[in-house]
Design a protein around this motif. Structure first.
Motif, PDB file in Angstrom:
ATOM      1  N   UNK A  40       0.903  -1.144   0.008  1.00 52.88           N
ATOM      2  CA  UNK A  40       0.080  -0.001   0.029  1.00 52.88           C
ATOM      3  C   UNK A  40       0.912   1.258   0.010  1.00 52.88           C
ATOM      4  N   UNK A  41       0.464   2.367  -0.106  1.00 50.38           N
ATOM      5  CA  UNK A  41       1.124   3.693  -0.145  1.00 50.38           C
ATOM      6  C   UNK A  41       0.458   4.785  -0.836  1.00 50.38           C
ATOM      7  N   UNK A  42       1.486   5.963  -1.019  1.00 49.07           N
ATOM      8  CA  UNK A  42       0.756   6.994  -1.707  1.00 49.07           C
ATOM      9  C   UNK A  42       2.062   7.499  -2.630  1.00 49.07           C
ATOM     10  N   UNK A  43       1.448   7.933  -3.599  1.00 54.06           N
ATOM     11  CA  UNK A  43       2.315   8.584  -4.898  1.00 54.06           C
ATOM     12  C   UNK A  43       2.054   9.993  -4.916  1.00 54.06           C
ATOM     13  N   UNK A  44       2.969  11.105  -4.451  1.00 52.81           N
ATOM     14  CA  UNK A  44       2.942  12.470  -4.651  1.00 52.81           C
ATOM     15  C   UNK A  44       3.742  13.030  -5.767  1.00 52.81           C
ATOM     16  N   UNK A  45       3.276  13.870  -6.491  1.00 55.61           N
ATOM     17  CA  UNK A  45       3.960  14.486  -7.461  1.00 55.61           C
ATOM     18  C   UNK A  45       3.502  16.082  -7.168  1.00 55.61           C
ATOM     19  N   UNK A  46       4.675  16.673  -7.959  1.00 53.30           N
ATOM     20  CA  UNK A  46       4.545  18.123  -8.342  1.00 53.30           C
ATOM     21  C   UNK A  46       5.652  18.725  -9.156  1.00 53.30           C
ATOM     22  N   UNK A  47       5.314  19.135 -10.213  1.00 51.82           N
ATOM     23  CA  UNK A  47       6.099  19.444 -11.287  1.00 51.82           C
ATOM     24  C   UNK A  47       6.563  18.505 -11.819  1.00 51.82           C
ATOM     25  N   UNK A  48       8.271  18.106 -11.904  1.00 58.83           N
ATOM     26  CA  UNK A  48       8.700  17.221 -12.285  1.00 58.83           C
ATOM     27  C   UNK A  48       9.276  16.140 -11.193  1.00 58.83           C
ATOM     28  N   UNK A  49       8.776  16.277 -10.050  1.00 62.08           N
ATOM     29  CA  UNK A  49       9.236  15.573  -8.855  1.00 62.08           C
ATOM     30  C   UNK A  49       8.264  14.594  -8.569  1.00 62.08           C
ATOM     31  N   UNK A  50       8.775  13.462  -8.204  1.00 63.66           N
ATOM     32  CA  UNK A  50       7.793  12.457  -7.692  1.00 63.66           C
ATOM     33  C   UNK A  50       8.220  12.121  -6.035  1.00 63.66           C
ATOM     34  N   UNK A  51       7.537  11.850  -5.280  1.00 63.61           N
ATOM     35  CA  UNK A  51       7.916  11.097  -4.022  1.00 63.61           C
ATOM     36  C   UNK A  51       6.932  10.159  -3.500  1.00 63.61           C
ATOM     37  N   UNK A  52       7.253   8.818  -3.273  1.00 61.97           N
ATOM     38  CA  UNK A  52       6.256   7.710  -3.210  1.00 61.97           C
ATOM     39  C   UNK A  52       6.851   7.235  -1.670  1.00 61.97           C
ATOM     40  N   UNK A  53       5.768   6.767  -0.963  1.00 62.14           N
ATOM     41  CA  UNK A  53       5.925   5.870   0.051  1.00 62.14           C
ATOM     42  C   UNK A  53       5.287   4.441  -0.293  1.00 62.14           C
ATOM     43  N   UNK A  54       6.163   3.527  -0.333  1.00 58.65           N
ATOM     44  CA  UNK A  54       5.811   2.288  -0.056  1.00 58.65           C
ATOM     45  C   UNK A  54       5.844   1.616   1.279  1.00 58.65           C
ATOM     46  N   UNK A  55       4.800   0.735   1.399  1.00 62.62           N
ATOM     47  CA  UNK A  55       4.475   0.111   2.411  1.00 62.62           C
ATOM     48  C   UNK A  55       4.223  -1.233   2.419  1.00 62.62           C
ATOM     49  N   UNK A  56       4.626  -2.110   3.203  1.00 62.19           N
ATOM     50  CA  UNK A  56       4.482  -3.648   3.450  1.00 62.19           C
ATOM     51  C   UNK A  56       5.289  -4.423   3.747  1.00 62.19           C
ATOM     52  N   UNK A  57       5.472  -5.704   3.170  1.00 67.19           N
ATOM     53  CA  UNK A  57       6.489  -6.599   3.767  1.00 67.19           C
ATOM     54  C   UNK A  57       7.769  -6.199   3.175  1.00 67.19           C
ATOM     55  N   UNK A  58       8.836  -6.487   4.072  1.00 63.47           N
ATOM     56  CA  UNK A  58      10.281  -5.991   3.726  1.00 63.47           C
ATOM     57  C   UNK A  58      10.448  -6.686   2.318  1.00 63.47           C
TER      58      UNK A  58
END
Ligand SMILES: Cc1cc2nc3c(=O)[nH]c(=O)nc-3n(C[C@H](O)[C@H](O)[C@H](O)COP(=O)(O)O)c2cc1C
Length: 142
Positions: free
Chosen positions: A37-55
């Motif tokens: 599960x997680x969240x994908x953020x973006x603004x302009x040309x930048x991504x920031x993503x949080x990945x969450x789950x088993x290692x």
């Protein structure tokens, strides 16, 4: 064991809606089977993503994402074991960070400009948690 992995990257040019759509489609198709599960953020040309789950699945997916030619300069911002999920309601939620209230960005950084490459990873995590708490993440799990 659950982990959080947060990274930022650059698309090279302004990210177009088609690219976001295709990434989110892949995420929503593949992440449920991986327990991610997680969240994908973006603004302009930048991504920031949080990945969450088993290692293992989180690390495997991160390695695939790093090799994806749609972005570069992938920088690991934060990684830690966690006892529970924070983003369990999203197979991959989405936040357009150029659309949120600048005062929220200012709360966690020196200027109201989104720059995860220079912000502390903990500050970016705090921003993500506040986006969840204030219902600014779109795209609930289906
Ligand atoms: C910023 C970004 C985020 C991505 N997030 C995911 C994701 O959460 N889940 C996923 O399956 N693919 C995601 N992808 C796509 C993967 O990089 C990759 O294309 C996809 O997993 C298919 O990999 P494969 O061609 O090696 O099978 C993302 C790509 C980018 C550029």
């Amino acid at each position: 064991m659950l982990v959080h992995l947060l990274y930022a990257s650059r698309a090279g040019a302004a990210i177009d809606p088609g690219t976001i759509e295709s990434i989110l489609r892949a995420s929503r198709t593949r992440n449920p089977a991986l327990g991610i599960t997680g969240v994908l953020c973006h603004a302009g040309d930048v991504f920031m993503q949080l990945l969450e789950g088993g290692r293992a699945p989180v690390n495997e997916l991160y390695n695939a994402i790093v090799r994806d030619p749609r972005h570069r300069e992938v920088m690991l911002l934060h990684y830690r074991e966690v006892s529970e999920r924070s983003f369990g309601g999203w197979t991959m939620g989405q936040v357009r960070l150029d659309r949120i209230n600048p005062s929220l960005l200012l709360k966690y950084s020196e200027t109201p400009k989104f720059d995860p490459f220079s912000a502390p990873g903990e500050a970016s995590m705090a921003l993500l948690c506040e986006l969840v708490a204030t219902a600014q993440v779109v795209g609930r799990a289906g």
